[in-house]
Motif scaffolding. Structure first.
Motif, PDB file in Angstrom:
ATOM      1  N   SER A   1       2.842 -10.300  -0.523  1.00 41.56           N
ATOM      2  CA  SER A   1       2.969  -9.175   0.395  1.00 41.56           C
ATOM      3  C   SER A   1       2.115  -8.027  -0.101  1.00 41.56           C
ATOM      4  N   ILE A   2       1.928  -7.042   0.754  1.00 44.51           N
ATOM      5  CA  ILE A   2       1.186  -5.841   0.365  1.00 44.51           C
ATOM      6  C   ILE A   2       2.058  -4.624   0.640  1.00 44.51           C
ATOM      7  N   SER A   3       1.657  -3.508   0.095  1.00 45.27           N
ATOM      8  CA  SER A   3       2.436  -2.295   0.286  1.00 45.27           C
ATOM      9  C   SER A   3       2.344  -1.823   1.736  1.00 45.27           C
ATOM     10  N   ASP A   4       3.459  -1.329   2.247  1.00 42.48           N
ATOM     11  CA  ASP A   4       3.445  -0.750   3.586  1.00 42.48           C
ATOM     12  C   ASP A   4       2.536   0.469   3.640  1.00 42.48           C
ATOM     13  N   ASN A   5       2.358   1.134   2.506  1.00 43.28           N
ATOM     14  CA  ASN A   5       1.445   2.275   2.459  1.00 43.28           C
ATOM     15  C   ASN A   5       0.007   1.848   2.741  1.00 43.28           C
ATOM     16  N   THR A   6      -0.342   0.645   2.283  1.00 45.04           N
ATOM     17  CA  THR A   6      -1.682   0.121   2.556  1.00 45.04           C
ATOM     18  C   THR A   6      -1.884  -0.063   4.055  1.00 45.04           C
ATOM     19  N   ILE A   7      -0.869  -0.604   4.719  1.00 50.33           N
ATOM     20  CA  ILE A   7      -0.966  -0.812   6.165  1.00 50.33           C
ATOM     21  C   ILE A   7      -1.024   0.530   6.889  1.00 50.33           C
ATOM     22  N   ASP A   8      -0.219   1.485   6.434  1.00 46.62           N
ATOM     23  CA  ASP A   8      -0.250   2.816   7.064  1.00 46.62           C
ATOM     24  C   ASP A   8      -1.635   3.442   6.942  1.00 46.62           C
ATOM     25  N   GLU A   9      -2.271   3.266   5.784  1.00 46.96           N
ATOM     26  CA  GLU A   9      -3.607   3.826   5.580  1.00 46.96           C
ATOM     27  C   GLU A   9      -4.623   3.167   6.518  1.00 46.96           C
ATOM     28  N   LEU A  10      -4.537   1.857   6.655  1.00 48.29           N
ATOM     29  CA  LEU A  10      -5.446   1.151   7.566  1.00 48.29           C
ATOM     30  C   LEU A  10      -5.224   1.590   9.006  1.00 48.29           C
ATOM     31  N   ARG A  11      -3.960   1.760   9.371  1.00 50.45           N
ATOM     32  CA  ARG A  11      -3.657   2.214  10.734  1.00 50.45           C
ATOM     33  C   ARG A  11      -4.237   3.605  10.972  1.00 50.45           C
ATOM     34  N   ASP A  12      -4.078   4.490   9.998  1.00 44.50           N
ATOM     35  CA  ASP A  12      -4.632   5.843  10.140  1.00 44.50           C
ATOM     36  C   ASP A  12      -6.153   5.812  10.301  1.00 44.50           C
ATOM     37  N   GLN A  13      -6.800   4.903   9.569  1.00 45.93           N
ATOM     38  CA  GLN A  13      -8.255   4.814   9.666  1.00 45.93           C
ATOM     39  C   GLN A  13      -8.695   4.314  11.039  1.00 45.93           C
ATOM     40  N   VAL A  14      -7.961   3.362  11.598  1.00 41.79           N
ATOM     41  CA  VAL A  14      -8.284   2.872  12.943  1.00 41.79           C
ATOM     42  C   VAL A  14      -8.101   3.984  13.969  1.00 41.79           C
ATOM     43  N   VAL A  15      -6.981   4.704  13.864  1.00 47.50           N
ATOM     44  CA  VAL A  15      -6.716   5.808  14.792  1.00 47.50           C
ATOM     45  C   VAL A  15      -7.802   6.878  14.671  1.00 47.50           C
ATOM     46  N   ASN A  16      -8.163   7.210  13.450  1.00 42.61           N
ATOM     47  CA  ASN A  16      -9.182   8.245  13.248  1.00 42.61           C
ATOM     48  C   ASN A  16     -10.525   7.826  13.844  1.00 42.61           C
ATOM     49  N   LEU A  17     -10.892   6.566  13.654  1.00 42.79           N
ATOM     50  CA  LEU A  17     -12.154   6.093  14.222  1.00 42.79           C
ATOM     51  C   LEU A  17     -12.117   6.141  15.743  1.00 42.79           C
ATOM     52  N   ALA A  18     -11.006   5.714  16.331  1.00 42.37           N
ATOM     53  CA  ALA A  18     -10.898   5.733  17.790  1.00 42.37           C
ATOM     54  C   ALA A  18     -11.023   7.158  18.330  1.00 42.37           C
ATOM     55  N   ARG A  19     -10.411   8.110  17.626  1.00 45.64           N
ATOM     56  CA  ARG A  19     -10.412   9.488  18.118  1.00 45.64           C
ATOM     57  C   ARG A  19     -11.721  10.228  17.824  1.00 45.64           C
ATOM     58  N   CYS A  20     -12.466   9.752  16.838  1.00 39.70           N
ATOM     59  CA  CYS A  20     -13.745  10.395  16.508  1.00 39.70           C
ATOM     60  C   CYS A  20     -14.934   9.671  17.126  1.00 39.70           C
ATOM     61  N   TYR A  21     -14.682   8.565  17.796  1.00 43.17           N
ATOM     62  CA  TYR A  21     -15.787   7.746  18.292  1.00 43.17           C
ATOM     63  C   TYR A  21     -16.728   8.558  19.178  1.00 43.17           C
ATOM     64  N   HIS A  22     -16.183   9.427  20.015  1.00 44.37           N
ATOM     65  CA  HIS A  22     -17.010  10.160  20.986  1.00 44.37           C
ATOM     66  C   HIS A  22     -18.046  11.050  20.307  1.00 44.37           C
ATOM     67  N   SER A  23     -17.806  11.411  19.042  1.00 41.57           N
ATOM     68  CA  SER A  23     -18.721  12.319  18.348  1.00 41.57           C
ATOM     69  C   SER A  23     -19.655  11.592  17.381  1.00 41.57           C
ATOM     70  N   MET A  24     -19.582  10.260  17.336  1.00 41.37           N
ATOM     71  CA  MET A  24     -20.364   9.488  16.377  1.00 41.37           C
ATOM     72  C   MET A  24     -21.478   8.711  17.071  1.00 41.37           C
ATOM     73  N   PRO A  25     -22.629   8.563  16.420  1.00 40.84           N
ATOM     74  CA  PRO A  25     -23.629   7.628  16.937  1.00 40.84           C
ATOM     75  C   PRO A  25     -23.048   6.219  16.956  1.00 40.84           C
ATOM     76  N   ALA A  26     -23.396   5.436  17.953  1.00 40.66           N
ATOM     77  CA  ALA A  26     -22.813   4.098  18.081  1.00 40.66           C
ATOM     78  C   ALA A  26     -23.112   3.229  16.861  1.00 40.66           C
ATOM     79  N   ALA A  27     -24.315   3.367  16.294  1.00 39.10           N
ATOM     80  CA  ALA A  27     -24.660   2.556  15.121  1.00 39.10           C
ATOM     81  C   ALA A  27     -23.753   2.888  13.941  1.00 39.10           C
ATOM     82  N   LYS A  28     -23.458   4.171  13.747  1.00 36.78           N
ATOM     83  CA  LYS A  28     -22.570   4.581  12.664  1.00 36.78           C
ATOM     84  C   LYS A  28     -21.149   4.109  12.926  1.00 36.78           C
TER      85      LYS A  28
END
Length: 441
Positions: free
Chosen positions: A119-146
């Motif tokens: 198993s892995i730490s739930d904190n690890t999953i929370d961090e990954l979830r936060d990163q996905v959410v952050n990318l989704a919400r910042c996508y509009h301001s990022m170049p598509a390649a980045k």
């Protein structure tokens, strides 16, 4: 009538109802407990087991095997286990119960250790979830390649963590996160002009949604497949995907709004103006005040803002030949963008709506007004000139190439600007030329 056991080992196996298969499993587990998970650990085949319990063994097995058997039955030596059972063993029932409790305790503890290690730490999953959410919400301001690079790195990390856990709830969560990263990769690939790869990635996201029974992800992926299809000149396929996505349960109002807007565009490509108008009305309806965990909770690129809806419907109106409605919707999209804080304004929506407004004015033969409307387009940095913007500006260039504009200064100037604009865009620099079938002149 069943014969008497030939060895004490056979008698103990009978008492504990140890068939060969169960004995072999316990023997192997005990060996791992004693010597680690080594390929050199002793093994026990069925023929060997029959010899051990049948009293047909001459001498004793190798010392490691004896250690395992003595650990399986503490209190007995290997010599006693392979000898005939004692005639009178009043202590056996009590001893067997104690040994059974001890073995059960060891097995339970070993099982818990194995589970903890898998198993892995739930904190690890929370961090990954936060990163996905952050990318989704910042996508509009990022170049598509980045955005693509970030999403791909995130996908690899999610996969790495999936390999480390065997806990069902963690696997489920990581599969959903994997699907979300695949969906963002599909959008980025589309924005870069890689349509076949975008389609493959969107299908991967749909598979994750289906496997996890997460309908919002399935719907988002099918919606993405729909707009890829009509950009690739497949409006019937686009409509089928949008309609399938609309059939899923558990979708919020934002998801429904996005899918109706996509369906409207598909109907317009097919020339079904009546159905396109009805779909536009449905996309702009009040909804049921319903939410889902992707389009609402995560939001960002998974959402579908009011300005994005207006921009999409302005493009649909252009396909229907309704310049007036297109101008109204495009103007509304631009106004809604300006109402947002600077960091929340979408370059894609502003440029797309500006291009639609310019085209609507051209349909009314207002060339000067079209030139003015295109002003925000030229401000888009080259790395953010994604497929949607390039398609819309190229459509205007095609419109201005009509014979009636030949020799006119402003149309010629605009065509040159559009050529320069698209030539520096990622879809033309990094990938194959973008199919321009989505917006017909």
């Amino acid at each position: 009538m069943r014969s008497e056991p030939k060895t004490l080992l056979a008698k103990l196996c009978d008492r504990q109802n140890l068939t060969y298969r169960r004995f072999e499993e316990r023997f192997t587990q005990t060996g791992v407990h004693l010597f680690g998970n080594s390929p050199n650990n002793p093994t026990c085949g069925e023929t060997q087991f029959r010899r051990w319990t049948g009293g047909k063994l001459a001498g004793l097995p190798v010392p490691e095997t004896c250690q395992i058997l003595e650990a399986m039955w503490p209190g007995y030596t290997a010599e006693q286990l392979f000898a005939p059972p004692p005639a009178d063993d009043p202590q056996a029932p009590a001893f067997d119960l104690e040994e059974r409790v001890q073995m059960t305790a060891r097995e339970a503890h070993d099982g818990a250790d194995a589970t903890a290690a898998a198993s892995i730490s739930d904190n690890t999953i929370d961090e990954l979830r936060d990163q996905v959410v952050n990318l989704a919400r910042c996508y509009h301001s990022m170049p598509a390649a980045k955005a693509y690079e970030v999403a791909d790195d995130l996908r690899r990390e999610v996969e790495r963590q999936r390999d480390r856990t065997q806990i069902p709830v963690q696997q489920q969560t990581l599969m959903i996160l994997n699907g979300q990263t695949a969906a963002l990769l599909a959008v980025a690939a589309f924005d870069l002009g890689y349509f076949p790869s975008a389609r493959t990635l969107a299908r991967a996201a749909a598979v994750y949604g289906e496997s996890t029974r997460f309908a919002p992800l399935q719907a988002y992926a099918d919606g993405t497949l729909a707009y890829i299809a009509y950009h690739a000149g497949e409006p019937n396929e686009a409509l089928a995907k949008a309609q399938r996505a609309l059939s899923y349960s558990g979708l919020g109002d934002i998801a429904q709004r996005r899918l109706h807007a996509i369906a409207a565009r598909a109907y317009a490509h097919l020339g079904d103006v009546g159905s396109a108008r009805r779909a536009i009305q449905l996309s702009e309806g009040g909804g049921r005040d319903a939410h889902d965990e992707l389009h609402d909770t995560v939001g960002g690129e998974f959402g579908f803002s009011a300005e994005r809806l207006a921009m999409s419907n302005s493009t649909t109106a252009l396909l229907m030949g309704d310049a007036e409605q297109a101008a109204v919707e495009a103007g509304r999209a631009l106004a809604l963008v300006e109402e947002r804080a600077q960091g929340e304004q979408s370059t894609h929506v502003r440029a797309g709506a500006a291009a639609d407004l310019a085209h609507a004015r051209l349909l009314s033969d207002n060339v000067e007004g079209a030139a003015a409307a295109l002003t925000p387009i030229w401000e888009v940095p080259p790395e953010q000139r994604n497929t949607g913007i390039v398609v819309r500006t190229a459509r205007i260039g095609r419109y201005l190439a009509q014979p009636r504009y030949h020799g006119a200064q402003v149309p010629m100037q605009l065509r040159e600007q559009i050529e320069d604009f698209t030539r520096e865009s990622p879809p033309y620099r990094l990938g194959p030329p973008v199919p321009l079938l989505a917006i017909r002149s």
